[in-house]
Structure formats: C-alpha cells, structure tokens
Scaffold this motif. Structure first.
Motif, PDB file in Angstrom:
ATOM      1  N   ALA A  98      23.022 -15.066-100.427  1.00 38.20           N
ATOM      2  CA  ALA A  98      23.751 -16.289-100.092  1.00 38.20           C
ATOM      3  C   ALA A  98      25.247 -16.092-100.281  1.00 38.20           C
ATOM      4  O   ALA A  98      26.056 -16.481 -99.423  1.00 38.20           O
ATOM      5  CB  ALA A  98      23.259 -17.448-100.953  1.00 38.20           C
ATOM      6  N   LEU A  99      25.626 -15.470-101.388  1.00 34.92           N
ATOM      7  CA  LEU A  99      27.049 -15.235-101.648  1.00 34.92           C
ATOM      8  C   LEU A  99      27.646 -14.243-100.653  1.00 34.92           C
ATOM      9  O   LEU A  99      28.792 -14.390-100.226  1.00 34.92           O
ATOM     10  CB  LEU A  99      27.249 -14.729-103.078  1.00 34.92           C
ATOM     11  CG  LEU A  99      27.133 -15.786-104.180  1.00 34.92           C
ATOM     12  CD1 LEU A  99      27.147 -15.129-105.547  1.00 34.92           C
ATOM     13  CD2 LEU A  99      28.261 -16.810-104.073  1.00 34.92           C
ATOM     14  N   ASN A 100      26.898 -13.227-100.286  1.00 36.75           N
ATOM     15  CA  ASN A 100      27.415 -12.245 -99.328  1.00 36.75           C
ATOM     16  C   ASN A 100      27.810 -12.912 -98.020  1.00 36.75           C
ATOM     17  O   ASN A 100      28.876 -12.649 -97.455  1.00 36.75           O
ATOM     18  CB  ASN A 100      26.379 -11.148 -99.063  1.00 36.75           C
ATOM     19  CG  ASN A 100      26.307 -10.127-100.174  1.00 36.75           C
ATOM     20  OD1 ASN A 100      27.157 -10.075-101.053  1.00 36.75           O
ATOM     21  ND2 ASN A 100      25.271  -9.300-100.149  1.00 36.75           N
ATOM     22  N   PHE A 101      26.930 -13.774 -97.511  1.00 39.43           N
ATOM     23  CA  PHE A 101      27.250 -14.497 -96.283  1.00 39.43           C
ATOM     24  C   PHE A 101      28.465 -15.401 -96.484  1.00 39.43           C
ATOM     25  O   PHE A 101      29.417 -15.381 -95.694  1.00 39.43           O
ATOM     26  CB  PHE A 101      26.053 -15.341 -95.826  1.00 39.43           C
ATOM     27  CG  PHE A 101      25.017 -14.582 -95.057  1.00 39.43           C
ATOM     28  CD1 PHE A 101      25.283 -14.123 -93.778  1.00 39.43           C
ATOM     29  CD2 PHE A 101      23.763 -14.339 -95.596  1.00 39.43           C
ATOM     30  CE1 PHE A 101      24.320 -13.428 -93.044  1.00 39.43           C
ATOM     31  CE2 PHE A 101      22.796 -13.643 -94.883  1.00 39.43           C
ATOM     32  CZ  PHE A 101      23.064 -13.178 -93.605  1.00 39.43           C
ATOM     33  N   LEU A 102      28.417 -16.203 -97.521  1.00 36.30           N
ATOM     34  CA  LEU A 102      29.460 -17.214 -97.717  1.00 36.30           C
ATOM     35  C   LEU A 102      30.813 -16.590 -98.041  1.00 36.30           C
ATOM     36  O   LEU A 102      31.852 -17.038 -97.539  1.00 36.30           O
ATOM     37  CB  LEU A 102      29.045 -18.173 -98.828  1.00 36.30           C
ATOM     38  CG  LEU A 102      29.926 -19.404 -99.037  1.00 36.30           C
ATOM     39  CD1 LEU A 102      30.035 -20.220 -97.751  1.00 36.30           C
ATOM     40  CD2 LEU A 102      29.379 -20.268-100.157  1.00 36.30           C
TER      41      LEU A 102
END
Length: 285
Positions: A98-102
């Motif tokens: 999730a953090l990688n995308f965001l």
C-alpha cells in the motif's frame, strides 16, 4: 477500480507475499485487532489513495478502510490520509505494498504540483511524457492530473508525434503533408504533432495543413519567443516547449508564450513522498 490498476495490485501483492507472510503468521496473534493511521511525514500532494485503500481490502476484506484525504489533496507533515481498522496480520501484510503505491504516486503528484505552481502566473500548462514506469502509465498519468498537470498522449496510438528520428526517414514537406492527409482521412480523431529543432522547421510546419501541435525541442528562450511570434494570433497549432526543463528554468520558458511545457522528470525522476503507517493496538473485547 480500473482493470490495469487492479492487475498491478494483484501482481504487487503476489510478488511481496508469495506463499505467505511468515512474519505475521508466526509472530502476530491471529485475533489481534489494531488501528493503523496512514500519516504524511512531509509536505506534498497525494495520489493513489484509493489504490492504497484497495490493497488493504484485497489482502483481508475484514479490514475497514476510511479514506480521509483524496487524490490532489495537499498535505503537511502529520496529516492523516486514511485509517485502517481490523486484523493486525492483514494490515501488516498489506502495509508495504500500500505504501509503495501511495508513496510513488504521491511523489509524482508532488513533483507535478511544484512545476504547476512555478508557472501559475502564465497561461502555460505542464505536460507529462511517455517516460513512465512500465506498466504504471495510467496510474502515473492520473497522479500528474492530481498534481494539477495535463496529460500528453497515453501511447503511440492516440497522437501522431513525428520526431527527429522519424524525419530522418521522411522530411520532404510534400511527403509530410501527404502523410498528414492520409492519417486524418483514416483516423480523424488523432492529432498530429511535429518536432522542430530549428526556427526554419517551425516556419515550414506552420505552412502545412492539419498540424495540431509543434514541439519546440531544446530551444533557447529567444528562439521560443520567435516561434510564438511566427505563429502570430492563430490558435493552432499549439506550441509545446521541451528538453531539459527544471524547476529553475520552467517559469522563464512558460513566460515566452508557449502553450505547454513538457517535463519528463515529473514521472521518471521523482522522490517518493514520505508516508508511514502508525499502529494503535485496540483492546479485544
């Protein structure tokens, strides 16, 4: 959720989880419930919030995600972006993806916003390019929009862009005019853009019919001003400045009167926005 984004989420989770998250399985109690706050650690512009939320939901439908800030929101350090409530195992498993995308997409939006702000006193708009992460183009171009930028063509199919390497093979004005005519007859919805390295080319391209855009490649400010003057008061073709644009130079380029300034750096050379997930353990009733 767009099919391309959905497939990327599935691929990213498969890459990270593989046959299972052994850390969470063996070190986190199955019944542990937590609240996780996704927090901005620095100032920036958000993009990819719904993608991040979908990652949590896809890992475990029992995770309740509350989106607090949407794409395009400007944030400062400490701002809460979303809240995830539910099983600790699922939230921990989803965290990095999730953090990688965001973080990546918010980095694109933040970089775009800086360029958009730099030309705010002009009529020029900031364009992206096709210099995107393979497979991520739709997401990164959506992030450009979130940052206030404008999308250039999505691929090789939605605009004919005749660059210097194409002109090596065919540069005769009569042949160019014939190619434009044939394209417009077959694909009337497709716009035509020609790349000019010199003012003489700009003059020649202005004499052609059916040219929608002229790309002014690596021209000096004086050359850009002259190109704008050559077009005069005509609304078309639109003029796009490109080549080595930086935050330090973009305002001066925009002030020459060009319609667009394209910046490859907003997708190919951005820093991820610093975001993190802070956990709050909940009491189990």
């Amino acid at each position: 959720m767009d099919a391309a984004a959905s497939a990327l989420i599935d691929a990213a989770l498969a890459e990270d989880i593989g046959p299972g998250d052994v850390t969470s399985e063996y070190f986190v109690p199955e019944d542990r419930q937590v609240r996780a706050l996704l927090v901005a650690r620095e100032e920036g512009c958000l993009a990819g919030v719904e993608v991040a939320a979908e990652v949590f939901r896809r890992v475990d439908p029992a995770i309740d995600v509350q989106v607090l800030l949407t794409d395009g929101s400007r944030v400062s350090a400490g701002a809460h972006v979303l809240i995830a409530d539910g099983p600790a195992r699922g939230i921990l498993t989803a965290e990095r993806t999730a953090l990688n995308f965001l973080q990546r997409l918010s980095g694109v939006a933040t970089a775009t916003r800086r360029y958009v702000d730099a030309v705010a006193e002009t009529s020029a708009r900031i364009l992206d390019t096709r210099k995107t992460t393979p497979g991520w183009r739709l997401l990164e171009k959506a992030a450009v929009l979130a940052g206030g930028g404008t999308n250039h063509r999505m691929g090789l199919y939605d605009r004919a862009m005749v660059k210097d390497n194409h002109l090596v093979a065919e540069h005769d004005p009569a042949s160019l005019q014939d190619a434009i005519r044939r394209l417009k007859e077959t694909h009337p919805e497709v716009e035509v853009e020609l790349e000019a390295d010199e003012l003489e080319q700009v003059e020649a391209f202005l004499a052609l019919e059916g040219v929608d855009h002229i790309l002014l490649d690596n021209m000096s400010l004086e050359e850009l001003r002259k190109a704008v003057a050559l077009r005069g008061d005509h609304p078309r073709p639109l003029l796009e400045a490109s080549g080595g644009v930086t935050l330090e130079t973009v305002q001066g380029i925009a002030e020459t009167g060009v319609d667009f300034v394209s910046v490859g750096a907003i997708t190919h050379s951005v820093m991820a926005l610093d975001l993190a997930l802070d956990f709050v353990e909940l009491e189990v009733s």
